[in-house]
Design an enzyme around this catalytic site. Structure first.
Site, short mmCIF file in Angstrom:
data_model
loop_
_atom_site.label_atom_id
_atom_site.label_comp_id
_atom_site.label_asym_id
_atom_site.label_seq_id
_atom_site.Cartn_x
_atom_site.Cartn_y
_atom_site.Cartn_z
N GLU A 102 0.83 -1.21 0.00
CA GLU A 102 0.00 0.00 0.00
C GLU A 102 0.86 1.25 0.00
OE1 GLU A 102 -1.86 -1.70 3.58
OE2 GLU A 102 -1.45 0.21 4.55
N LYS A 162 2.56 4.73 1.26
CA LYS A 162 2.98 5.30 2.54
C LYS A 162 2.68 6.80 2.48
CE LYS A 162 6.63 5.24 5.97
NZ LYS A 162 6.46 6.59 6.43
N ASP A 169 2.36 10.60 3.29
CA ASP A 169 3.32 11.50 3.94
C ASP A 169 2.56 12.56 4.73
OD1 ASP A 169 5.69 12.55 4.69
OD2 ASP A 169 6.15 13.50 2.76
N TYR A 223 -5.40 3.29 7.48
CA TYR A 223 -4.67 2.11 7.01
C TYR A 223 -4.69 0.95 7.99
CZ TYR A 223 -1.07 4.59 9.64
OH TYR A 223 -0.38 5.26 10.60
N LYS A 273 11.24 3.32 1.06
CA LYS A 273 11.24 4.78 0.90
C LYS A 273 11.81 5.17 -0.45
CE LYS A 273 10.42 6.76 5.11
NZ LYS A 273 11.06 7.80 5.83
N CYS A 307 15.90 47.29 -5.48
CA CYS A 307 14.74 46.56 -5.97
C CYS A 307 14.82 46.45 -7.49
CB CYS A 307 13.46 47.30 -5.57
SG CYS A 307 11.99 46.60 -6.34
N CYS A 330 12.04 48.76 -9.20
CA CYS A 330 11.90 50.21 -9.08
C CYS A 330 13.18 50.89 -8.56
CB CYS A 330 10.73 50.56 -8.16
SG CYS A 330 11.03 50.12 -6.45
N CYS A 353 11.14 45.67 -0.35
CA CYS A 353 11.21 46.94 -1.07
C CYS A 353 10.18 47.85 -0.40
CB CYS A 353 10.85 46.75 -2.54
SG CYS A 353 10.58 48.33 -3.35
N CYS A 364 6.27 51.05 -6.68
CA CYS A 364 6.91 49.82 -7.16
C CYS A 364 5.82 48.97 -7.84
CB CYS A 364 7.54 49.09 -5.98
SG CYS A 364 8.32 47.54 -6.46
S1 IVH Z 1 1.30 0.94 9.10
C1 IVH Z 1 2.85 -0.46 13.35
N1 IVH Z 1 0.65 1.92 6.79
O1 IVH Z 1 4.31 5.78 8.59
C2 IVH Z 1 3.05 0.64 12.39
N2 IVH Z 1 1.83 3.31 8.30
O2 IVH Z 1 7.02 5.27 9.44
C3 IVH Z 1 1.88 0.67 11.54
N3 IVH Z 1 2.24 5.57 7.46
O3 IVH Z 1 3.66 6.25 11.96
C4 IVH Z 1 2.02 1.65 10.48
N4 IVH Z 1 1.22 5.31 5.53
O4 IVH Z 1 2.00 7.24 10.37
C5 IVH Z 1 1.26 2.15 7.96
N5 IVH Z 1 -0.05 2.65 4.71
C6 IVH Z 1 0.56 2.90 5.88
C7 IVH Z 1 1.14 4.14 6.19
C8 IVH Z 1 1.78 4.30 7.41
C9 IVH Z 1 1.89 6.15 6.30
C10 IVH Z 1 3.01 6.24 8.53
C11 IVH Z 1 2.44 6.00 9.90
C12 IVH Z 1 3.61 5.56 10.76
C13 IVH Z 1 4.78 5.89 9.90
C14 IVH Z 1 5.90 4.92 10.18
#
Ligand code: IVH
Length: 667
Positions: free
Chosen positions: A110, A112, A114, A221, A310, A404, A407, A422, A428
């Site tokens: 899935e 991740k 941000d 998630y 990552k 500037c 101007c 400025c 300006c």
């Molecule tokens: S599972 C037991 N799934 O990533 C840990 N985390 O680096 C369960 N995060 O603190 C986390 N997307 O906030 C999980 N699909 C995803 C995620 C996810 C983002 C974040 C989460 C966690 C951090 C860990």
């Protein structure tokens, strides 16, 4: 009868909210939705006995959290182990096979997200509490703020368990983040750089109505106490309760049985991640079977059955051709790198913000350098480093311009500030044009028949040098200019004339005083009631106004001490602008609460909380969120919390009703 009506409205609103935010398939217009919401708000105000902390009316916020309570997590919120390469993914898979003594293992891949981790609890299908991750063991109770996020259900749908805890990520969509920044710029403030940090800061705001306006999103998630057999099932089930969960359909959630499947998923999103409407910083791979997850177990910090992959921030090298200074409406100067065009994460990058002089110096950037450009969590690319080996021997250190570029006025940098300004605000061009565009814009004076382009052409035709000149334009000035036929000229002139009817608070916002946005303008208008009083206010008087800090005060004093601005205000008076609050507001206003700090708490019958706050401000009082020795009195409605009662008693603070307040003001 009323109770049923209220409940029916809540159900309808929850239903339409779900269709809009989760299904992207609304059945009614925004207008009709607002009408239903308004009706519910009115009924709830009239009948506080049917109040519900999870009513859809809570989505608009308004609850203030003075300090966030720290609460222990029932189950700690762990983090994830990271990986960066195919080899590390292979090692992860091998470890799992070894632990389970089998290679018959299903994984789920899935995205991740941000953003900021959140844990949300439900009891009997109703929203109970939302906690931040904190240190993993205990987090902050940010319930008031989280309730305003529309993709989080306040009431679960379908057949839900008695108790439920879900975890997910709160974040900005790219579109909402850009919208927020546009507003920051329109208010003369610096835009935010990073959506993740801004989401985190937003969750910790005290005023939940500001959180509501920012439009955060939340993806769920995990289901902490799932009774099913697999993670896949658990997450899909959550979708049925009304949560926003990743979907199999668009490849954001996938069962993978081999390393190849996993790597395909990783590569797919490596290529397409910038097409998503929000930011991800990698993907997460989890063992699907909950039984297998239990067998594998966790370390103190992270589960051993999951790992994140990552993505490196995408980087490319290119040449820095030039540094140009951009001047904004408030005179703030931003240096911008002009780059040799280069393909980065799917788009051609030609420019990157360099923020300020210090940033350029820290990197020792020089014109002609080969530089690293990066696109990571931020939407806008950044110059992150110089390739020193590629630097030509005759390069010279960059000196920040003293004048500037628009101007030629000497630039100024105030002590403690990173930006140059400025100060030639009178002539300006980008400042003059920017201020006029702010003035006419929809959220400000909303002048019909005038757009950004109109302002530029009128300025270039030397017909306007400041917004006030709009009010001297005649039919003959305009007819025949490009795009200006009879109808559009008449529309423009009418729009300009109509705008004189805007209320005082809008006029104040329209002036474009640095740091005086919509909310500050409203507070100032209510406290000072007319322009003369505001212009003559001393530093102490301004500081005395709730929520007006030192920076804002300095900016206001500076603005009104400028003779140009004084002349401008005189001209506005002659033209008939509303430079005082309306008669209706004036009739409600006095100095009776001058200097008093007042707390309102509970549910009221005759007034909404906003109306009470406005009354207090109109009468010279300050609204405060928490009770202290300095509190003059508390206006209490129904259901004021017991802890507030206790505190008031301990400090000997008087408690009065809303009727008492009205009586006091009418005396
Ligand atoms: S599972 C037991 N799934 O990533 C840990 N985390 O680096 C369960 N995060 O603190 C986390 N997307 O906030 C999980 N699909 C995803 C995620 C996810 C983002 C974040 C989460 C966690 C951090 C860990």
């Amino acid at each position: 009868m009323i109770k049923e009506e209220i409940e029916k409205l809540r159900e309808q609103l929850n239903h339409h909210n779900h269709l809009y935010y989760l299904e992207s398939n609304p059945e009614i217009s925004d207008f009709d939705f607002d009408q239903l919401l308004k009706k519910l708000q009115e009924l709830e105000e009239k009948h506080p006995e049917f109040a519900d902390p999870n009513s859809p009316t809570k989505r608009v916020g308004g609850d203030i959290t003075k300090s966030f309570n720290t609460v222990k997590h029932d189950i700690p919120m762990q983090s994830l182990g990271n990986s960066y390469s195919e080899e590390e993914i292979q090692e992860f898979i091998n470890r799992i096979y070894k632990e389970l003594e089998s290679d018959q293992v299903e994984f789920v891949c899935e995205l991740k997200y941000d953003g900021v981790a959140i844990a949300i609890k439900y009891d009997g299908g109703k929203f109970l509490q939302a906690l931040t991750r904190g240190n993993g063991i205990q987090g902050d109770d940010v319930s008031n703020n989280v309730k305003t996020i529309k993709s989080i259900p306040l009431k679960l749908r379908g057949v839900y368990p008695e108790k439920l805890e879900v975890r997910g990520e709160i974040m900005f969509s790219n579109a909402q983040f850009e919208k927020l920044n546009e507003e920051m710029i329109a208010n003369g403030d610096q835009p935010y750089a990073n959506p993740r940090n801004t989401a985190s800061g937003t969750l910790k705001l005290q005023d939940s109505s500001i959180v509501a306006q920012r439009g955060l999103d939340c993806f769920i998630y995990s289901n902490v106490n799932s009774k099913g057999t697999s993670h896949y099932e658990a997450v899909t089930g959550l979708n049925e309760f009304g949560f926003l969960t990743p979907s199999v359909k668009n490849n954001r959630f996938k069962i993978c049985s081999s390393k190849k499947d996993i790597m395909d998923f990783i590569h797919y999103w490596g290529e397409h991640r910038f097409d998503l409407p929000f930011a991800i910083d990698g993907i997460v791979i989890k063992v699907n079977s909950l039984e297998q997850q239990r067998l594998i177990g966790s370390t103190a910090k992270a589960p051993k059955w999951a790992i994140s992959f990552k993505y490196q921030a995408e980087q490319v090298e290119t040449t820095l051709n030039e540094i140009v200074l951009q001047v904004g409406r408030t005179g703030a100067v931003t240096p911008v790198a002009q780059l040799e065009p280069v393909l980065l994460a799917g788009t051609v990058v030609k420019r990157a913000s360099l923020f300020n002089e210090d940033y350029i110096q820290k990197l020792d950037l020089r014109i002609g350098d080969t530089v690293q450009v990066e696109k990571g969590g931020e939407i806008i690319p950044k110059v992150t480093a110089v390739n020193m080996e590629a630097r030509s021997s005759d390069s010279v250190p960059y000196t920040y311009p003293e004048l500037c570029p628009e101007c030629n006025t000497p630039l100024e940098r105030k002590e403690g500030e990173a930006n140059h300004y400025c100060v030639n605000e009178v002539s300006c061009p980008p400042q003059v044009i920017g201020r006029m565009q702010h003035f006419i814009s929809r959220k400000v004076m909303d002048i019909q028949g005038v757009g950004d382009e109109t302002i530029v052409s009128l300025f270039e035709a030397e017909l306007i040098k400041a917004f006030i000149d709009l009010y001297g334009l005649t039919y003959d000035d305009l007819i025949g200019l490009e795009g200006m036929a009879d109808v559009s000229v008449k529309k423009l002139l009418q729009g300009v004339e109509d705008s004189k009817n805007k209320p005082f608070q809008t006029v104040l916002f329209a002036l474009g005083i640095r740091h005086v946005g919509e909310v500050v303008a409203k507070t100032l208008a209510r406290n000072f009631k007319n322009m003369d009083a505001l212009m003559n206010a001393s530093e102490e008087e301004l500081i005395g106004v709730n929520e007006i800090g030192k920076v804002i005060v300095q900016s206001i004093l500076e603005y009104f001490s400028n003779p140009h601005h004084q002349a401008l205000i005189s001209r506005m008076k002659e033209l008939g602008f509303h430079l005082e609050i309306s008669e209706e507001e004036a009739s409600q206003s006095s100095q009776k609460l001058q200097g008093m700090s007042i707390v309102i708490s509970g549910v009221f019958v005759d007034h909404s909380r906003d109306e009470l706050k406005k009354l207090i401000e109109l009468n010279g009082g300050k609204n405060s969120g928490s009770i202290s020795k300095k509190t003059a009195f508390i206006v209490a409605g129904d259901k004021m919390g017991p802890s507030k009662f206790e505190k008031a008693e301990k400090l000997g603070v008087k408690i009065i009703s809303e009727q008492d307040l009205v009586k006091l003001l009418n005396e």
